[in-house]
Design a protein around this motif. Structure first.
Motif, PDB file in Angstrom:
ATOM      1  N   TRP A  72       0.142   7.976  -3.646  1.00  0.00           N
ATOM      2  CA  TRP A  72      -1.297   8.143  -3.576  1.00  0.00           C
ATOM      3  C   TRP A  72      -1.697   9.611  -3.462  1.00  0.00           C
ATOM      4  CZ3 TRP A  72      -3.714  10.438   0.511  1.00  0.00           C
ATOM      5  CH2 TRP A  72      -2.970  10.586   1.686  1.00  0.00           C
ATOM      6  N   SER A  94      -2.053  10.982  -6.899  1.00  0.00           N
ATOM      7  CA  SER A  94      -3.268  10.436  -7.498  1.00  0.00           C
ATOM      8  C   SER A  94      -4.512  11.110  -6.940  1.00  0.00           C
ATOM      9  CB  SER A  94      -3.346   8.925  -7.261  1.00  0.00           C
ATOM     10  OG  SER A  94      -2.300   8.277  -7.918  1.00  0.00           O
ATOM     11  N   THR A 142     -15.170  11.972  -5.570  1.00  0.00           N
ATOM     12  CA  THR A 142     -15.225  10.696  -6.282  1.00  0.00           C
ATOM     13  C   THR A 142     -13.963  10.477  -7.104  1.00  0.00           C
ATOM     14  OG1 THR A 142     -17.633  10.819  -6.384  1.00  0.00           O
ATOM     15  CG2 THR A 142     -16.552   9.312  -7.928  1.00  0.00           C
ATOM     16  N   ALA A 159     -11.121   9.641  -4.779  1.00  0.00           N
ATOM     17  CA  ALA A 159     -11.266   8.305  -4.199  1.00  0.00           C
ATOM     18  C   ALA A 159     -10.930   7.213  -5.210  1.00  0.00           C
ATOM     19  CB  ALA A 159     -12.683   8.113  -3.671  1.00  0.00           C
ATOM     20  N   ILE A 160     -11.451   7.332  -6.412  1.00  0.00           N
ATOM     21  CA  ILE A 160     -11.180   6.315  -7.440  1.00  0.00           C
ATOM     22  C   ILE A 160      -9.702   6.295  -7.803  1.00  0.00           C
ATOM     23  CG2 ILE A 160     -11.578   5.727  -9.873  1.00  0.00           C
ATOM     24  CD1 ILE A 160     -14.479   6.697  -9.458  1.00  0.00           C
ATOM     25  N   SER A 161      -9.136   7.463  -7.989  1.00  0.00           N
ATOM     26  CA  SER A 161      -7.730   7.562  -8.368  1.00  0.00           C
ATOM     27  C   SER A 161      -6.809   7.022  -7.277  1.00  0.00           C
ATOM     28  CB  SER A 161      -7.399   9.020  -8.672  1.00  0.00           C
ATOM     29  OG  SER A 161      -6.067   9.171  -8.995  1.00  0.00           O
ATOM     30  N   THR A 162      -7.089   7.376  -6.033  1.00  0.00           N
ATOM     31  CA  THR A 162      -6.274   6.904  -4.923  1.00  0.00           C
ATOM     32  C   THR A 162      -6.383   5.400  -4.771  1.00  0.00           C
ATOM     33  OG1 THR A 162      -6.578   9.011  -3.799  1.00  0.00           O
ATOM     34  CG2 THR A 162      -5.844   7.168  -2.447  1.00  0.00           C
ATOM     35  N   THR A 163      -7.587   4.876  -4.869  1.00  0.00           N
ATOM     36  CA  THR A 163      -7.791   3.436  -4.758  1.00  0.00           C
ATOM     37  C   THR A 163      -7.043   2.696  -5.859  1.00  0.00           C
ATOM     38  OG1 THR A 163      -9.960   3.796  -3.760  1.00  0.00           O
ATOM     39  CG2 THR A 163      -9.526   1.603  -4.671  1.00  0.00           C
ATOM     40  N   ALA A 164      -7.141   3.197  -7.082  1.00  0.00           N
ATOM     41  CA  ALA A 164      -6.420   2.567  -8.194  1.00  0.00           C
ATOM     42  C   ALA A 164      -4.916   2.587  -7.952  1.00  0.00           C
ATOM     43  CB  ALA A 164      -6.758   3.266  -9.503  1.00  0.00           C
ATOM     44  N   ASN A 165      -4.411   3.689  -7.424  1.00  0.00           N
ATOM     45  CA  ASN A 165      -2.980   3.784  -7.143  1.00  0.00           C
ATOM     46  C   ASN A 165      -2.564   2.805  -6.054  1.00  0.00           C
ATOM     47  OD1 ASN A 165      -0.623   5.073  -5.425  1.00  0.00           O
ATOM     48  ND2 ASN A 165      -0.442   5.845  -7.528  1.00  0.00           N
ATOM     49  N   LEU A 166      -3.366   2.698  -5.015  1.00  0.00           N
ATOM     50  CA  LEU A 166      -3.021   1.809  -3.901  1.00  0.00           C
ATOM     51  C   LEU A 166      -3.135   0.333  -4.294  1.00  0.00           C
ATOM     52  CD1 LEU A 166      -4.709   3.729  -0.939  1.00  0.00           C
ATOM     53  CD2 LEU A 166      -2.257   3.592  -1.493  1.00  0.00           C
ATOM     54  N   LEU A 167      -4.093   0.017  -5.173  1.00  0.00           N
ATOM     55  CA  LEU A 167      -4.287  -1.371  -5.578  1.00  0.00           C
ATOM     56  C   LEU A 167      -3.372  -1.779  -6.733  1.00  0.00           C
ATOM     57  CD1 LEU A 167      -8.174  -1.664  -5.424  1.00  0.00           C
ATOM     58  CD2 LEU A 167      -6.495  -2.501  -3.763  1.00  0.00           C
TER      59      LEU A 167
END
Length: 180
Positions: A133, A136, A165, A168-176
Motif C-alpha cells: 500500500w 500505491s 485523493t 487515497a484512491i490508489s491505497t484503497t484499491a491496493n488494500l481491497l
C-alpha cells in the motif's frame, strides 16, 4: 508458443505485435518499465478519448433535443457541465476541429496519468523489493499532483487535494485488491 514470439525485435512487424497482444502485451520496448508505461498510456488514452467524445455527444444530444434538466443531477446541469465550451464553432469544421483538439488533450491527460502511475508503482516495487500500500499511496499522490498541474488554473490547494485523493484512491484499491 506462437511462431512470431521467437522472432527478435528487429524483424517483428506491427501485425506481429497485435497478434501477441494477449500473451506479451502491446509493445516490446526492450524493458519491462517502458513496456508497462506504454501499455498503460495507450489503454488509458483510448478510454479517455471515448469518454470525452461520449460525454460531449450526450450534451449535444440533450441540448439539440431541447430537453430540460429534469432528472439530471445538478452537478451535471451546473455551469461547468460542458467540458468543451468552444465546441460550437461558426462552422461544423470549426466544431469538429475543437472536438478533436479537446479530445486529444483529455486522452493525453488520461494516458499520462495511467503511464505515470504504472511506471511509479513498477519502479517503487523494484526499488523496495515489494508491492504494498505504501507504493500505491506514493504513486497515487505523485500522479494526482501531476494531473492537477495539467489543468488550466491549478491552485496550491487543488494540487494538494489531488495528491491526497490520488493517494487515497490508489491505497484503497491496493488494500481491497485481495478482498474482491
Amino acid at each position: 508458443m506462437s511462431n512470431t514470439s521467437g522472432k527478435n525485435l528487429e524483424t517483428r512487424t506491427l501485425l506481429d505485435e497485435f497478434r501477441n497482444f494477449d500473451k506479451e502485451g502491446f509493445l516490446d520496448l526492450g524493458h519491462p518499465l517502458l513496456n508497462r508505461i506504454a501499455e498503460s498510456f495507450v489503454k488509458a488514452a483510448g478510454i479517455g478519448a471515448v469518454q470525452a467524445v461520449a460525454r460531449e455527444a450526450y450534451f449535444v444530444t440533450v441540448e439539440g433535443a431541447g430537453l430540460d434538466s429534469g432528472g439530471v443531477p445538478p452537478e451535471i446541469t451546473g455551469g461547468k457541465k460542458r467540458r468543451f465550451p468552444d465546441l460550437r464553432g461558426e462552422t461544423s469544421s470549426t466544431s469538429l476541429e475543437t472536438l478533436v483538439k479537446n479530445t486529444g488533450k483529455e486522452s493525453l491527460q488520461w494516458g499520462l496519468a495511467a503511464g505515470m502511475y504504472s511506471g511509479l508503482t513498477y519502479g517503487l516495487k523494484e526499488a523496495r523489493g515489494t508491492h504494498d500500500w505504501k507504493n500505491s499511496a506514493m504513486a497515487g499522490a505523485i500522479t494526482g499532483a501531476a494531473l492537477a498541474l495539467t489543468s488550466d488554473d491549478s491552485s496550491h490547494e487543488q494540487i494538494i487535494q489531488s495528491a491526497i485523493t490520488g493517494a487515497a484512491i490508489s491505497t484503497t484499491a491496493n488494500l481491497l485488491k485481495g478482498i474482491f
